[in-house]
Design an enzyme around this catalytic site. Structure first.
Site, PDB file in Angstrom:
ATOM      1  N   LYS A   1      -2.289  15.312  -0.456  1.00 60.35           N
ATOM      2  CA  LYS A   1      -1.813  14.773   0.806  1.00 60.35           C
ATOM      3  C   LYS A   1      -0.869  13.601   0.595  1.00 60.35           C
ATOM      4  O   LYS A   1      -1.292  12.469   0.374  1.00 60.35           O
ATOM      5  CB  LYS A   1      -2.984  14.317   1.683  1.00 60.35           C
TER       6      LYS A   1
ATOM      7  N   GLU B   1      -6.947   3.607  -6.531  1.00 60.54           N
ATOM      8  CA  GLU B   1      -5.848   2.860  -7.182  1.00 60.54           C
ATOM      9  C   GLU B   1      -5.186   2.051  -6.074  1.00 60.54           C
ATOM     10  O   GLU B   1      -4.508   2.628  -5.216  1.00 60.54           O
ATOM     11  CB  GLU B   1      -4.835   3.844  -7.758  1.00 60.54           C
TER      12      GLU B   1
ATOM     13  N   CYS C   1       2.846  -1.391  -6.398  1.00 59.53           N
ATOM     14  CA  CYS C   1       1.544  -2.020  -6.673  1.00 59.53           C
ATOM     15  C   CYS C   1       1.660  -2.891  -7.908  1.00 59.53           C
ATOM     16  O   CYS C   1       0.886  -3.821  -8.095  1.00 59.53           O
ATOM     17  CB  CYS C   1       0.514  -0.940  -6.922  1.00 59.53           C
TER      18      CYS C   1
ATOM     19  N   GLU D   1      -1.121  -9.552  -0.891  1.00 60.06           N
ATOM     20  CA  GLU D   1      -0.064  -8.640  -1.325  1.00 60.06           C
ATOM     21  C   GLU D   1       1.000  -8.532  -0.223  1.00 60.06           C
ATOM     22  O   GLU D   1       0.677  -8.239   0.927  1.00 60.06           O
ATOM     23  CB  GLU D   1      -0.638  -7.254  -1.609  1.00 60.06           C
TER      24      GLU D   1
HETATM   25  O1  TXE Z   1      -0.727   2.758   1.714  1.00 54.74           O
HETATM   26  P1  TXE Z   1      -1.727   3.213   2.843  1.00 54.74           P
HETATM   27  P2  TXE Z   1       0.850   2.949   1.719  1.00 54.74           P
HETATM   28  C1  TXE Z   1      -0.702   0.548  -2.676  1.00 54.74           C
HETATM   29  C2  TXE Z   1       0.180  -0.654  -2.490  1.00 54.74           C
HETATM   30  C3  TXE Z   1       0.028  -0.903  -1.013  1.00 54.74           C
HETATM   31  C4  TXE Z   1      -0.108   0.470  -0.435  1.00 54.74           C
HETATM   32  C5  TXE Z   1       1.193   0.930   0.164  1.00 54.74           C
HETATM   33  O2  TXE Z   1      -0.233  -1.729  -3.265  1.00 54.74           O
HETATM   34  O3  TXE Z   1      -1.145  -1.654  -0.789  1.00 54.74           O
HETATM   35  O4  TXE Z   1      -0.480   1.346  -1.501  1.00 54.74           O
HETATM   36  O5  TXE Z   1       1.211   2.322   0.297  1.00 54.74           O
HETATM   37  C6  TXE Z   1      -3.239   7.809   3.942  1.00 54.74           C
HETATM   38  N1  TXE Z   1      -7.998   8.323   5.775  1.00 54.74           N
HETATM   39  N2  TXE Z   1      -0.296   1.273  -3.870  1.00 54.74           N
HETATM   40  O6  TXE Z   1       1.435   2.112   2.800  1.00 54.74           O
HETATM   41  O7  TXE Z   1      -1.275   2.849   4.197  1.00 54.74           O
HETATM   42  C7  TXE Z   1      -1.779   7.602   4.211  1.00 54.74           C
HETATM   43  O8  TXE Z   1      -1.268   8.658   5.021  1.00 54.74           O
HETATM   44  C8  TXE Z   1      -7.379   8.934   4.737  1.00 54.74           C
HETATM   45  C9  TXE Z   1      -1.136   1.192  -5.058  1.00 54.74           C
HETATM   46  O9  TXE Z   1       1.171   4.408   1.705  1.00 54.74           O
HETATM   47  O10 TXE Z   1      -3.020   2.732   2.370  1.00 54.74           O
HETATM   48  C10 TXE Z   1      -1.214   7.619   2.798  1.00 54.74           C
HETATM   49  O11 TXE Z   1      -1.059   8.961   2.372  1.00 54.74           O
HETATM   50  N3  TXE Z   1      -6.099   8.701   4.369  1.00 54.74           N
HETATM   51  C11 TXE Z   1      -0.770   2.216  -6.082  1.00 54.74           C
HETATM   52  C12 TXE Z   1      -2.321   6.948   1.984  1.00 54.74           C
HETATM   53  O12 TXE Z   1      -3.481   6.999   2.788  1.00 54.74           O
HETATM   54  C13 TXE Z   1      -5.406   7.797   5.100  1.00 54.74           C
HETATM   55  C14 TXE Z   1       0.681   2.438  -6.275  1.00 54.74           C
HETATM   56  C15 TXE Z   1      -2.027   5.495   1.626  1.00 54.74           C
HETATM   57  O13 TXE Z   1      -1.697   4.828   2.806  1.00 54.74           O
HETATM   58  C16 TXE Z   1      -5.963   7.116   6.197  1.00 54.74           C
HETATM   59  C17 TXE Z   1       1.374   2.553  -5.009  1.00 54.74           C
HETATM   60  C18 TXE Z   1      -7.321   7.416   6.527  1.00 54.74           C
HETATM   61  N4  TXE Z   1      -7.955   6.821   7.550  1.00 54.74           N
HETATM   62  C19 TXE Z   1       0.903   1.923  -3.854  1.00 54.74           C
HETATM   63  N5  TXE Z   1      -5.019   6.290   6.709  1.00 54.74           N
HETATM   64  C20 TXE Z   1      -1.414   2.015  -7.455  1.00 54.74           C
HETATM   65  N6  TXE Z   1      -2.431   1.158  -7.581  1.00 54.74           N
HETATM   66  O14 TXE Z   1      -1.025   2.680  -8.389  1.00 54.74           O
HETATM   67  C21 TXE Z   1      -3.914   6.461   5.969  1.00 54.74           C
HETATM   68  N7  TXE Z   1      -4.132   7.353   4.988  1.00 54.74           N
END
Ligand code: TXE
Length: 485
Positions: A178, A252, A287, A388
């Site tokens: 997803k 992660e 991240c 962050e």
């Molecule tokens: O994250 P979101 P984003 C982290 C980065 C930052 C964040 C940004 O540090 O904090 O990711 O990415 C889905 N139930 N990393 O804005 O909003 C949503 O559709 C299930 C760390 O995308 O948390 C998306 O596919 N899923 C990383 C995913 O969750 C849900 C490297 C993440 O969304 C949901 C890159 C729900 N209720 C970014 N709500 C590393 N550590 O390697 C949303 N989603």
């Protein structure tokens, strides 16, 4: 993938079938460099997730019915197909989140992880052991879960396809993948390439969705393990949903990484690496962003001068221009959020604004472009240094000795990465061992490789990707004891 209404028409990919209407509705994808729609994305809802999981279980059986050398070769074929499409994937990354085309990192990472984990398929990953008081045969087997869920953030769907989908397949699982609704295009193309390489339909189902589809995936009883990459707040929701079936989760998450420049560092190199790893790479939307730069008092002023010059030299503009290294942030909402962080830091006097702080106008005014922003003399207890930002905003913090540098670096709820710049490798080793982070990069940027495990300490998450640790996340252990009379 075709174009409709001025945008790419995307489709879910389930069981090898392209589905262009879904119960999650249509999402109008905005291209961050122009603020204009460039794609219409059907979003998966609970019914599509149900179909994807069922399709996954059929494909898992077909996958495991293949001999190991056939599965290995199919993953190598997939790596070859990805290699043939690197340019296209890099362009789709641009369409997804306006990351400069010069940053082809995630497509290359996908290929490398596929090649690496294909090598595990036909290698022993079980064992046997003698048992006390008998001559029984005791086998320790590592078996796939069956169907796993992989949830990716918008800023690295292909990176997650490499770091998570590749090992999951190598371990024998099917995957419901997803991507974020904010960046579905490259992930969908990856799903098509899996079919082109000859993987069984349904082995990799790609289901772009938002919270609704993501939640349905996390709480589905047919999903036996979840790998989540994203922010901490969402992780809490995913973990809560996963408790429905006590489904294990790997997380992660975000970071607020310290980047320590010691007095003996090569300042030109340290400044170049710190500029890239800080506000410039993916416009700080990573991240692994080195967002807290700690500079020793003895070199603070000189380092800051070189650092600011490096940032000023970055070419900002059209992500499709190969000379550009700095693009927009992902959305209007992100732009507004980051500007609020800057204003709050300014109002609180968390540090001195050394460069940036505003939105870029002119020919970039339609996009979500922010100036690379640096605050100096930052107080590490400030919200600016503790939360962050996920944007092109970094803090420079002074320190006087090694102990203070380690103390400041560890004074954070996060622990994903840390960076150390020094010519003294005894210091590098001793400091690296004291830093509370899952990865420490010495005189290097976060060059994530398939050989080394990557993951967080503290609120940066748990579990690992990469290496044997990354493979074992997708295998479960079974002990088989055979009585020998
Ligand atoms: O994250 P979101 P984003 C982290 C980065 C930052 C964040 C940004 O540090 O904090 O990711 O990415 C889905 N139930 N990393 O804005 O909003 C949503 O559709 C299930 C760390 O995308 O948390 C998306 O596919 N899923 C990383 C995913 O969750 C849900 C490297 C993440 O969304 C949901 C890159 C729900 N209720 C970014 N709500 C590393 N550590 O390697 C949303 N989603």
């Amino acid at each position: 993938m075709g174009w409709r209404g001025g945008g790419i028409v995307t489709a879910l990919l389930i069981g090898g079938e392209r589905i262009t209407t879904a119960s999650g509705g249509d999402y109008q994808h905005i291209y961050p460099a122009t603020g204009q729609p460039n794609a219409v994305v059907p979003l998966a809802g609970a019914s599509e997730i149900e179909r994807a999981v069922a399709s996954g279980w059929q494909a898992h059986k077909a996958w495991m019915a293949l001999p190991v050398d056939r599965r290995r070769d199919l993953l190598i074929d997939l790596a070859d197909v990805v290699h043939e499409h690197l340019d296209e994937l890099a362009l789709l990354n641009v369409q997804d989140y306006a990351v400069p085309v010069s940053y082809a990192g995630t497509a290359l990472m996908l290929e490398r992880f596929l090649r690496h984990f294909a090598g595990y398929v036909d290698k022993p990953h079980g064992s046997s052991t003698p048992v006390q008081g008998s001559f029984d045969v005791n086998l320790i087997e590592r078996e796939p879960y069956g169907v796993v869920g992989v949830i990716a953030p918008w800023n690295g769907a292909l990176a997650v396809a490499g770091s998570c989908v590749a090992p999951a397949l190598a371990a024998g699982n099917a995957v419901v993948f997803k991507p974020s609704e904010l960046a579905p295009l490259a992930a969908l193309r990856f799903g098509e390439l899996c079919l082109a390489a000859g993987l069984p339909p349904g082995l990799v189902n790609v289901v772009p969705a938002g919270a609704e589809g993501g939640d349905a995936l996390a709480r589905h009883p047919g999903i036996r393990k979840i790998h989540f990459t994203g922010g901490g707040e969402t992780a809490r929701k995913v973990i809560t949903a996963a408790t429905t079936n006590l489904t294990p989760v790997v997380a992660e998450l975000g970071g607020k990484s310290a980047n320590i420049v010691f007095g003996d560092a090569d300042l030109q190199t340290a400044a170049a690496l710190s500029a890239h790893q800080g506000p410039l790479m993916q416009s700080g939307q990573s991240c692994a962003c080195a967002s807290r730069i700690l500079a020793h008092d003895s070199v603070y002023d000189e380092f800051v001068d070189i650092f600011l010059a490096r940032i000023a030299a970055a070419k900002i503009g059209d992500p499709l221009d190969p000379a550009v290294s700095f693009g927009p942030v992902i959305s209007q909402a992100a732009l507004d959020r980051i500007l609020a962080v800057i204003a709050d830091a300014d109002n609180r006097g968390s540090g001195e604004l050394l460069t940036g702080g505003g939105r870029l106008g002119g020919e970039l005014a339609q996009g979500y472009y922010l100036e690379p922003t640096v605050f100096g003399g930052v107080d590490n207890s400030s919200d600016l240094a503790q939360t962050e930002t996920f944007g092109p905003v970094v803090s420079v913090i002074r320190f006087t000795d090694d102990d203070q540098a380690v103390s400041i670096a560890n004074d954070s709820r996060y622990g994903l990465n840390a960076f150390v710049h020094t010519r003294d490798l005894v210091r590098a080793h001793s400091v690296a061992r004291r830093l509370e982070s899952g990865s420490v990069w010495v005189n290097q940027i976060s060059q994530i490789s398939p050989q080394g495990p990557y993951g967080g300490y503290k609120q940066s998450g748990f579990g690992r990707t990469g290496g044997l640790e990354g493979l074992y996340e997708f295998l479960q252990v079974k002990n088989i004891r055979i009585g020998m009379g």
